[in-house]
Design a protein around this motif. Structure first.
Motif, mmCIF file in Angstrom:
data_model
loop_
_atom_site.group_PDB
_atom_site.id
_atom_site.type_symbol
_atom_site.label_atom_id
_atom_site.label_comp_id
_atom_site.label_asym_id
_atom_site.label_seq_id
_atom_site.Cartn_x
_atom_site.Cartn_y
_atom_site.Cartn_z
ATOM 1 N N MET A 241 0.844 -1.181 0.000
ATOM 2 C CA MET A 241 0.000 0.000 0.000
ATOM 3 C C MET A 241 0.892 1.248 0.000
ATOM 4 O O MET A 241 1.772 1.385 0.834
ATOM 5 N N GLU A 242 0.653 2.126 -0.939
ATOM 6 C CA GLU A 242 1.459 3.336 -1.079
ATOM 7 C C GLU A 242 0.954 4.437 -0.145
ATOM 8 O O GLU A 242 -0.202 4.449 0.258
ATOM 9 N N SER A 243 1.833 5.368 0.165
ATOM 10 C CA SER A 243 1.500 6.487 1.042
ATOM 11 C C SER A 243 0.357 7.309 0.443
ATOM 12 O O SER A 243 0.422 7.680 -0.733
ATOM 13 N N PRO A 244 -0.663 7.613 1.233
ATOM 14 C CA PRO A 244 -1.806 8.371 0.721
ATOM 15 C C PRO A 244 -1.428 9.745 0.162
ATOM 16 O O PRO A 244 -2.022 10.192 -0.814
ATOM 17 N N HIS A 245 -0.423 10.386 0.755
ATOM 18 C CA HIS A 245 -0.055 11.715 0.245
ATOM 19 C C HIS A 245 0.573 11.628 -1.149
ATOM 20 O O HIS A 245 0.393 12.531 -1.961
ATOM 21 N N LEU A 246 1.251 10.532 -1.454
ATOM 22 C CA LEU A 246 1.808 10.367 -2.795
ATOM 23 C C LEU A 246 0.695 10.125 -3.820
ATOM 24 O O LEU A 246 0.739 10.660 -4.929
ATOM 25 N N ILE A 247 -0.293 9.346 -3.442
ATOM 26 C CA ILE A 247 -1.443 9.112 -4.329
ATOM 27 C C ILE A 247 -2.193 10.427 -4.552
ATOM 28 O O ILE A 247 -2.580 10.755 -5.679
ATOM 29 N N PHE A 248 -2.376 11.186 -3.496
ATOM 30 C CA PHE A 248 -3.043 12.486 -3.595
ATOM 31 C C PHE A 248 -2.284 13.397 -4.565
ATOM 32 O O PHE A 248 -2.882 14.028 -5.440
ATOM 33 N N LEU A 249 -0.963 13.458 -4.432
ATOM 34 C CA LEU A 249 -0.155 14.308 -5.310
ATOM 35 C C LEU A 249 -0.167 13.798 -6.747
ATOM 36 O O LEU A 249 -0.213 14.594 -7.683
ATOM 37 N N ARG A 250 -0.142 12.488 -6.933
ATOM 38 C CA ARG A 250 -0.234 11.937 -8.293
ATOM 39 C C ARG A 250 -1.559 12.354 -8.939
ATOM 40 O O ARG A 250 -1.591 12.730 -10.104
ATOM 41 N N ASN A 251 -2.641 12.305 -8.176
ATOM 42 C CA ASN A 251 -3.944 12.725 -8.701
ATOM 43 C C ASN A 251 -3.938 14.210 -9.043
ATOM 44 O O ASN A 251 -4.531 14.622 -10.038
#
Length: 143
Positions: free
Chosen positions: A1-11
């Motif tokens: 599971m990847e860090s939520p802040h990285l997913i947020f920034l990718r989005n």
């Protein structure tokens, strides 16, 4: 599971609308993450330009050992003056830039990580776990 802040920034990079407060929080967390990785690798890197308006080359994302104050010095990422006379003088941390510069910083993240991964590969630290992590983050922003 990847860090939520990285997913947020990718989005955010992909153009998904995001609110300013969570964006600054995600950038703060990314800054903290990069401080640890850069502190382990000790690889300076001059990344993409993030200047405003007519001065697009005035500021640059740089990973280096920055002098933040007389008491605070350390490796990490900063928005720096790109003029050679100033030698990558750190101006702001990722989360503290103006509202106007925020989207420029976000759009520069894929290039920052791709370039830093390449710089790490060309260094004596190529086999370190921190280099692997930089590649993982670059991969997140590449999709």
């Amino acid at each position: 599971m990847e860090s939520p802040h990285l997913i947020f920034l990718r989005n955010a990079v992909s153009g998904q609308p995001v609110a300013v407060v969570p964006l600054r929080d995600a950038l703060h967390r990314l800054d903290h993450m990069l401080t640890g990785l850069a502190g382990d690798l000790h690889i300076p890197y001059a990344g993409p330009y993030v200047g405003l308006g007519q001065m697009t080359r005035q500021h640059q994302l740089c990973i280096a050992e920055h002098q933040w104050s007389t008491q605070e010095r350390g490796w990490g990422v900063a928005i720096c003056v790109s003029h050679p006379v100033h030698g990558w003088r750190a101006e702001w941390r990722l989360a503290t830039v103006s509202r106007e510069r925020l989207p420029i910083i976000v759009q520069a993240l894929p290039a920052l990580f791709a370039g830093y991964a390449a710089a790490a590969d060309a260094s004596p630290a190529a086999q370190r776990p921190s280099t692997k992590r930089i590649h993982e983050i670059a991969g997140i922003f590449a999709h």
